[in-house]
Motif scaffolding. Structure first.
Motif, PDB file in Angstrom:
ATOM      1  N   ALA A 229       0.716  -1.295   0.299  1.00 39.15           N
ATOM      2  CA  ALA A 229      -0.473   0.147   0.013  1.00 39.15           C
ATOM      3  C   ALA A 229       1.529   1.303   0.267  1.00 39.15           C
ATOM      4  O   ALA A 229       0.388   2.606  -1.041  1.00 39.15           O
ATOM      5  CB  ALA A 229      -1.471   0.305   1.226  1.00 39.15           C
ATOM      6  N   LEU A 230       2.143   1.284   0.426  1.00 37.63           N
ATOM      7  CA  LEU A 230       2.674   2.305   0.721  1.00 37.63           C
ATOM      8  C   LEU A 230       3.879   2.550   0.323  1.00 37.63           C
ATOM      9  O   LEU A 230       4.900   3.677  -0.118  1.00 37.63           O
ATOM     10  CB  LEU A 230       3.100   2.787   2.199  1.00 37.63           C
ATOM     11  CG  LEU A 230       1.692   3.218   3.168  1.00 37.63           C
ATOM     12  CD1 LEU A 230       1.948   3.205   4.951  1.00 37.63           C
ATOM     13  CD2 LEU A 230       1.057   4.374   2.834  1.00 37.63           C
ATOM     14  N   GLY A 231       4.278   1.598  -0.621  1.00 40.07           N
ATOM     15  CA  GLY A 231       5.733   1.396  -1.202  1.00 40.07           C
ATOM     16  C   GLY A 231       6.649   0.831  -0.098  1.00 40.07           C
ATOM     17  O   GLY A 231       6.594   0.559   0.852  1.00 40.07           O
ATOM     18  N   VAL A 232       7.670   0.696  -0.578  1.00 36.80           N
ATOM     19  CA  VAL A 232       8.994  -0.533  -0.102  1.00 36.80           C
ATOM     20  C   VAL A 232       9.983   0.806  -0.657  1.00 36.80           C
ATOM     21  O   VAL A 232      10.616   0.307  -1.847  1.00 36.80           O
ATOM     22  CB  VAL A 232       8.895  -2.105  -0.166  1.00 36.80           C
ATOM     23  CG1 VAL A 232       9.324  -2.567  -1.138  1.00 36.80           C
ATOM     24  CG2 VAL A 232      10.142  -1.968   1.014  1.00 36.80           C
ATOM     25  N   TYR A 233      10.757   0.953   0.461  1.00 34.55           N
ATOM     26  CA  TYR A 233      12.436   1.830   0.080  1.00 34.55           C
ATOM     27  C   TYR A 233      13.652  -0.149  -0.134  1.00 34.55           C
ATOM     28  O   TYR A 233      14.421   0.317   1.377  1.00 34.55           O
ATOM     29  CB  TYR A 233      12.773   2.398   1.340  1.00 34.55           C
ATOM     30  CG  TYR A 233      13.857   3.662   0.847  1.00 34.55           C
ATOM     31  CD1 TYR A 233      13.627   4.432  -0.310  1.00 34.55           C
ATOM     32  CD2 TYR A 233      15.128   3.331   1.750  1.00 34.55           C
ATOM     33  CE1 TYR A 233      14.882   5.595  -0.017  1.00 34.55           C
ATOM     34  CE2 TYR A 233      16.050   3.404   1.651  1.00 34.55           C
ATOM     35  CZ  TYR A 233      16.264   5.542   0.163  1.00 34.55           C
ATOM     36  OH  TYR A 233      17.882   6.130   0.420  1.00 34.55           O
ATOM     37  N   HIS A 261       7.635   4.080   0.969  1.00 31.41           N
ATOM     38  CA  HIS A 261       8.248   5.400   0.588  1.00 31.41           C
ATOM     39  C   HIS A 261       7.441   6.489   1.092  1.00 31.41           C
ATOM     40  O   HIS A 261       7.826   6.982   0.695  1.00 31.41           O
ATOM     41  CB  HIS A 261       7.888   4.835  -1.309  1.00 31.41           C
ATOM     42  CG  HIS A 261       9.075   4.015  -2.055  1.00 31.41           C
ATOM     43  ND1 HIS A 261       9.845   5.343  -2.043  1.00 31.41           N
ATOM     44  CD2 HIS A 261       8.937   3.234  -2.748  1.00 31.41           C
ATOM     45  CE1 HIS A 261      10.863   4.324  -3.185  1.00 31.41           C
ATOM     46  NE2 HIS A 261      10.321   3.088  -3.119  1.00 31.41           N
ATOM     47  N   GLU A 262       5.732   6.288   1.018  1.00 34.01           N
ATOM     48  CA  GLU A 262       5.337   6.934   1.697  1.00 34.01           C
ATOM     49  C   GLU A 262       4.849   7.478   3.563  1.00 34.01           C
ATOM     50  O   GLU A 262       4.267   6.249   3.631  1.00 34.01           O
ATOM     51  CB  GLU A 262       3.879   7.205   0.606  1.00 34.01           C
ATOM     52  CG  GLU A 262       2.506   8.072   1.790  1.00 34.01           C
ATOM     53  CD  GLU A 262       1.496   8.275   1.144  1.00 34.01           C
ATOM     54  OE1 GLU A 262       0.242   8.569   1.377  1.00 34.01           O
ATOM     55  OE2 GLU A 262       1.871   7.086   0.051  1.00 34.01           O
ATOM     56  N   LYS A 263       5.888   7.858   4.101  1.00 34.46           N
ATOM     57  CA  LYS A 263       5.371   7.518   5.454  1.00 34.46           C
ATOM     58  C   LYS A 263       4.837   8.794   5.916  1.00 34.46           C
ATOM     59  O   LYS A 263       5.033  10.030   6.233  1.00 34.46           O
ATOM     60  CB  LYS A 263       7.632   8.170   5.801  1.00 34.46           C
ATOM     61  CG  LYS A 263       8.538   7.489   5.449  1.00 34.46           C
ATOM     62  CD  LYS A 263       9.481   8.540   6.313  1.00 34.46           C
ATOM     63  CE  LYS A 263       9.084   8.184   8.150  1.00 34.46           C
ATOM     64  NZ  LYS A 263      10.396   8.629   8.568  1.00 34.46           N
ATOM     65  N   ASP A 264       3.807   8.089   5.784  1.00 29.56           N
ATOM     66  CA  ASP A 264       2.257   8.318   6.430  1.00 29.56           C
ATOM     67  C   ASP A 264       1.752   7.755   7.986  1.00 29.56           C
ATOM     68  O   ASP A 264       1.441   6.253   7.810  1.00 29.56           O
ATOM     69  CB  ASP A 264       1.039   8.436   5.213  1.00 29.56           C
ATOM     70  CG  ASP A 264      -0.522   9.073   6.132  1.00 29.56           C
ATOM     71  OD1 ASP A 264      -0.218   9.531   6.962  1.00 29.56           O
ATOM     72  OD2 ASP A 264      -0.840   9.831   4.832  1.00 29.56           O
ATOM     73  N   GLN A 265       2.099   8.061   9.016  1.00 27.51           N
ATOM     74  CA  GLN A 265       1.143   7.582  10.593  1.00 27.51           C
ATOM     75  C   GLN A 265       0.321   7.383   9.959  1.00 27.51           C
ATOM     76  O   GLN A 265       0.226   6.242  10.027  1.00 27.51           O
ATOM     77  CB  GLN A 265       1.812   8.077  11.274  1.00 27.51           C
ATOM     78  CG  GLN A 265       3.178   8.013  11.293  1.00 27.51           C
ATOM     79  CD  GLN A 265       3.611   8.869  13.137  1.00 27.51           C
ATOM     80  OE1 GLN A 265       2.863   8.936  13.873  1.00 27.51           O
ATOM     81  NE2 GLN A 265       4.654   9.731  13.114  1.00 27.51           N
ATOM     82  N   GLN A 266      -1.107   7.808   9.330  1.00 30.86           N
ATOM     83  CA  GLN A 266      -2.283   7.481   9.701  1.00 30.86           C
ATOM     84  C   GLN A 266      -2.849   5.902   9.459  1.00 30.86           C
ATOM     85  O   GLN A 266      -3.673   5.563   9.766  1.00 30.86           O
ATOM     86  CB  GLN A 266      -3.154   8.966   9.797  1.00 30.86           C
ATOM     87  CG  GLN A 266      -2.987  10.044  10.939  1.00 30.86           C
ATOM     88  CD  GLN A 266      -2.734   8.948  12.185  1.00 30.86           C
ATOM     89  OE1 GLN A 266      -3.690   8.550  12.493  1.00 30.86           O
ATOM     90  NE2 GLN A 266      -2.328   9.870  13.646  1.00 30.86           N
ATOM     91  N   LYS A 267      -2.121   6.672   7.873  1.00 30.76           N
ATOM     92  CA  LYS A 267      -2.400   5.454   7.158  1.00 30.76           C
ATOM     93  C   LYS A 267      -1.928   4.209   7.345  1.00 30.76           C
ATOM     94  O   LYS A 267      -2.555   2.921   6.610  1.00 30.76           O
ATOM     95  CB  LYS A 267      -1.575   5.905   5.526  1.00 30.76           C
ATOM     96  CG  LYS A 267      -2.833   7.048   4.686  1.00 30.76           C
ATOM     97  CD  LYS A 267      -1.985   7.247   3.746  1.00 30.76           C
ATOM     98  CE  LYS A 267      -2.797   8.815   2.427  1.00 30.76           C
ATOM     99  NZ  LYS A 267      -1.892   8.894   1.032  1.00 30.76           N
ATOM    100  N   ALA A 268      -0.904   3.762   7.907  1.00 30.44           N
ATOM    101  CA  ALA A 268       0.631   2.548   8.131  1.00 30.44           C
ATOM    102  C   ALA A 268      -0.565   2.660   9.056  1.00 30.44           C
ATOM    103  O   ALA A 268      -0.722   0.624   9.102  1.00 30.44           O
ATOM    104  CB  ALA A 268       1.521   2.995   8.436  1.00 30.44           C
TER     105      ALA A 268
END
Length: 291
Positions: A229-233, A261-268
């Protein structure tokens, strides 16, 4: 046309609609390829047709027609095997793998949903023939509600409290809260991890949840869903940038370390809470102790 044409068509249509509803693609992005969807819709059409013709067959005392259900069951098992084999092959090329437990859960779901289609079309056709079309419509609505309830299992958010914790280093050791994750020797990698990494602590709500979260397949499912969902670095050949989940052996908490990739705490937090609890990972030791 005869007296069974409209009841069978009604059951067939509702069954196909139920299968289409259960085939919707979500953030896990499976299935996305068109031909994969066509396969499942086609099998769902066959399942719907079988469920719709069972009632007229029994009413006409054509009991041999019911034996086709046993053939259908074997075909649906092949669907399960197909999904398992396909996903196992694809999993080898994922940066963050689904894992065998997650794949088996998906395969079981695809098989079981065909049985739900049979039951849906059977119920609608039976209501049409036994009462009238109004009853068939009511049966269709109730069947679709039942399908929605049956296809939605438990989630991680129901068995654990989730909180964000910033990863930190003690020397070369990477920690999420007090849980040791791994050893990182290169200073450059440590800098990358601190810049891009996120940590989460999952506190199990009871003894059953503690065992479920301890399952390696359940942990891998969490890592995969967040990374999807957020990608992976990371890239292949970078073992220091692998997302990991480790237990606190003292109290059973689960520490999750990811590099999105997307550092969004709430989404995570929302994604982790929505990760399904895998059937093969569920354990109920408290129930066993009561017995």
């Amino acid at each position: 046309m005869n007296e069974y044409t409209y009841p069978i068509l009604t059951g067939l249509i509702v069954g196909v609609l139920a299968r289409l509803y259960m085939l919707r693609t979500d953030y896990r992005q499976y299935p996305t390829y068109l031909h994969g969807k066509i396969v499942h819709v086609a099998v769902g059409f066959i399942a719907s047709g079988l469920g719709a013709v069972v009632v007229p067959s029994v009413m006409n005392k054509e009991f041999t027609a019911v034996t086709f259900l046993t053939i259908a069951a074997s075909q649906f098992r092949e669907v399960r095997n197909m999904e398992r084999n396909t996903l196992s092959v694809l999993d080898e090329y994922e940066l963050v793998k689904r894992g065998s437990t997650y794949i088996e859960g998906i395969a079981i779901a695809f098989e079981s949903r065909n049985y739900l289609v049979i039951l849906t079309s059977f119920a609608v056709t039976l209501a049409y023939l036994w009462i009238n079309i109004v009853a068939a419509i009511v049966a269709a609505i109730l069947a679709l509600i039942a399908v929605k309830l049956l296809m939605s299992g438990g989630t991680v958010g129901e068995i654990a409290d989730i909180e964000y914790v910033q990863p930190r280093f003690e020397g070369p050791g990477l920690y999420v809260d007090t849980v040791y994750i791994m050893n990182i020797g290169l200073p450059e990698r440590r800098k990358e991890i601190l810049e891009n990494g996120m940590g989460f602590i999952l506190k199990p709500k009871n003894a059953n949840s503690k065992i479920t979260l301890g399952n390696l397949g359940q942990r891998q499912a969490i890592l995969h869903d967040v990374s999807t969902a957020l990608g992976v670095y990371r890239d292949s050949g970078t073992p220091a940038l692998v997302p990991l989940a480790k237990r606190d052996l003292q109290d059973g908490r689960l520490a999750v370390f990811v590099l999105p990739h997307e550092k969004d705490q709430q989404k995570a937090l929302g994604i982790i809470a929505a990760v399904p609890t895998l059937e093969n990972a569920i354990r109920m030791p408290s129930k066993k102790l009561k017995e």
